[in-house]
Design an enzyme around this catalytic site. Structure first.
Site, PDB file in Angstrom:
ATOM      1  N   LYS A  53       0.772  -1.260   0.117  1.00  0.00           N
ATOM      2  CA  LYS A  53      -0.126  -0.233  -0.401  1.00  0.00           C
ATOM      3  C   LYS A  53       0.429   1.267   0.524  1.00  0.00           C
ATOM      4  O   LYS A  53       0.623   2.189  -0.660  1.00  0.00           O
ATOM      5  CB  LYS A  53      -1.163  -0.715   1.317  1.00  0.00           C
ATOM      6  CG  LYS A  53      -1.863  -0.918   1.229  1.00  0.00           C
ATOM      7  CD  LYS A  53      -2.973  -1.390   2.416  1.00  0.00           C
ATOM      8  CE  LYS A  53      -3.672  -2.223   2.135  1.00  0.00           C
ATOM      9  NZ  LYS A  53      -4.574  -2.773   3.252  1.00  0.00           N
ATOM     10  N   GLN A  97      -4.292  -0.985   9.251  1.00  0.00           N
ATOM     11  CA  GLN A  97      -3.845  -2.876   8.929  1.00  0.00           C
ATOM     12  C   GLN A  97      -4.563  -4.049  10.175  1.00  0.00           C
ATOM     13  O   GLN A  97      -4.357  -3.230  11.245  1.00  0.00           O
ATOM     14  CB  GLN A  97      -3.115  -3.347   8.619  1.00  0.00           C
ATOM     15  CG  GLN A  97      -2.324  -4.785   8.286  1.00  0.00           C
ATOM     16  CD  GLN A  97      -3.475  -4.658   6.245  1.00  0.00           C
ATOM     17  OE1 GLN A  97      -3.789  -3.888   5.870  1.00  0.00           O
ATOM     18  NE2 GLN A  97      -4.079  -5.321   6.311  1.00  0.00           N
ATOM     19  N   ASP A 120     -10.939   3.117   3.944  1.00  0.00           N
ATOM     20  CA  ASP A 120     -11.101   1.638   3.757  1.00  0.00           C
ATOM     21  C   ASP A 120     -13.222   1.320   4.279  1.00  0.00           C
ATOM     22  O   ASP A 120     -13.181   0.240   4.302  1.00  0.00           O
ATOM     23  CB  ASP A 120     -10.422   1.382   5.072  1.00  0.00           C
ATOM     24  CG  ASP A 120      -9.697   0.338   5.216  1.00  0.00           C
ATOM     25  OD1 ASP A 120      -9.974  -0.219   3.769  1.00  0.00           O
ATOM     26  OD2 ASP A 120      -9.242  -0.667   5.911  1.00  0.00           O
TER      27      ASP A 120
END
Ligand code: NAP
Length: 287
Positions: A53, A97, A120
């Site tokens: 990422k 994460q 997200d």
């Protein structure tokens, strides 16, 4: 029939080129889109995801902030980091994460991220906005799947039956909502579904987000269907240790009209949509 392969790497590269142009335009106005990635602990798979990422951000010309925290970090300490990033003006998107260590509540972490930076799409406000068709961030994987459908000309799914296998907040539910907004008739299947194969065989668009290697076999697929394989499963070393999807690629490619491979399918699109969401967040902040 031999299915046409929807190549996620090729499509991702095309979309990322477009994103890089938009990033450059925003930078010319003095704003560099910035993503903060927070990793708690040292899970090897998470480390790889996070590295990918951060690298994708750099390649698109974006700024990234990497916060690595030890596995013993308390929930309060993690929430303090999120709060700091919420207030950091060079950060437009925040991604924690998952999974986080067991002593930390994922729900608490998700709720702590300000919805303006929730790239997200997991915050209840984002999920609610998707449900009622209001603007808001949408989870990257289902967004990536929709881009793949668009790429093969399936923008309006009126008259089509879409079947989603899986009902997670990360994939299954937002996927079903996006398909519904695209006018598909949507069925959501899960572990309590009776005769899953019969449900799947109705699908013009079949999305597998189960987490079980090669679970969808040819007999579960309507001839000519579009099959999107979200699954990422590592086979045991005794079976070669490679990555496979939820779809049995070899047999299903004989029946489906279109099929996404694993790896090189939905995965690269997920990261691409993360970049896109970060760009959108930066544009909104600029306004
Ligand atoms: P998850 O939270 O474990 O959800 C799996 C879903 O599958 C659940 O809703 C579960 O039903 C359902 N399921 C399990 N066994 C089933 C069965 N026998 N029949 C029908 N449904 C069944 O997983 P997730 O986070 O949604 O992820 C799904 C897969 O996608 C995983 O392989 C994950 O690694 C992968 N993934 C890939 C990407 C990417 O970028 N490509 C991104 C995210 C996830 P219940 O709700 O009833 O338990």
């Amino acid at each position: 029939m031999t299915a046409i392969r929807i190549d996620g790497n090729v499509l991702a590269a095309k979309v990322r080129e477009r994103i890089a142009i938009d990033v450059a335009a925003l930078k010319a106005k003095g704003i560099t889109p910035g993503l903060a990635v927070v990793l708690v602990g040292d899970d090897p798979a998470s480390q790889v995801y996070v590295r990918n990422k951060v690298a994708a951000c750099a390649k698109a010309g974006m700024h990234s902030v990497m916060r690595r925290l030890p596995a013993e970090t308390t929930q309060a300490e993690l929430l303090a980091v999120v709060d700091e990033l919420n207030h950091d003006t060079v950060v437009h998107g925040i991604l924690v994460q998952f999974p986080v260590p067991k002593h930390i509540s994922e729900r608490a972490v998700i709720a702590a991220i300000t919805p303006e930076k929730d790239v997200d799409g997991l915050h209840p406000e984002s999920a609610g906005a998707l449900m009622i068709g209001e603007p808001g961030f949408v989870s990257c994987t289902p967004l990536g799947c929709m881009e793949m459908l668009k790429d093969i000309g399936m923008t309006d799914l009126r008259g089509k039956h879409a079947v989603v296998i899986g009902r997670s907040n990360l994939v299954g539910k937002p996927m079903a909502m996006l398909l519904l907004h695209a006018n598909a008739t949507v069925t959501i299947c899960h572990s309590g579904t009776k005769d899953l194969a019969a449900q799947c065989r109705q699908a013009d668009v079949l999305v597998a987000a189960v987490g079980k290697p090669r679970f969808i076999t040819a007999d579960m697929v309507k001839p000519g269907a579009v099959v999107i394989d979200v699954g990422i499963n590592r086979l045991p070393e005794s079976e070669g240790g490679k990555l496979v999807g939820d779809v049995d690629f070899a047999s299903v490619s004989e029946v489906a009209g279109y099929l996404t491979p694993v790896p090189g399918g939905v995965g690269p699109m997920t990261i691409t949509m993360l970049l896109q969401n970060t760009l959108v967040a930066a544009n909104l902040a600029a306004e």
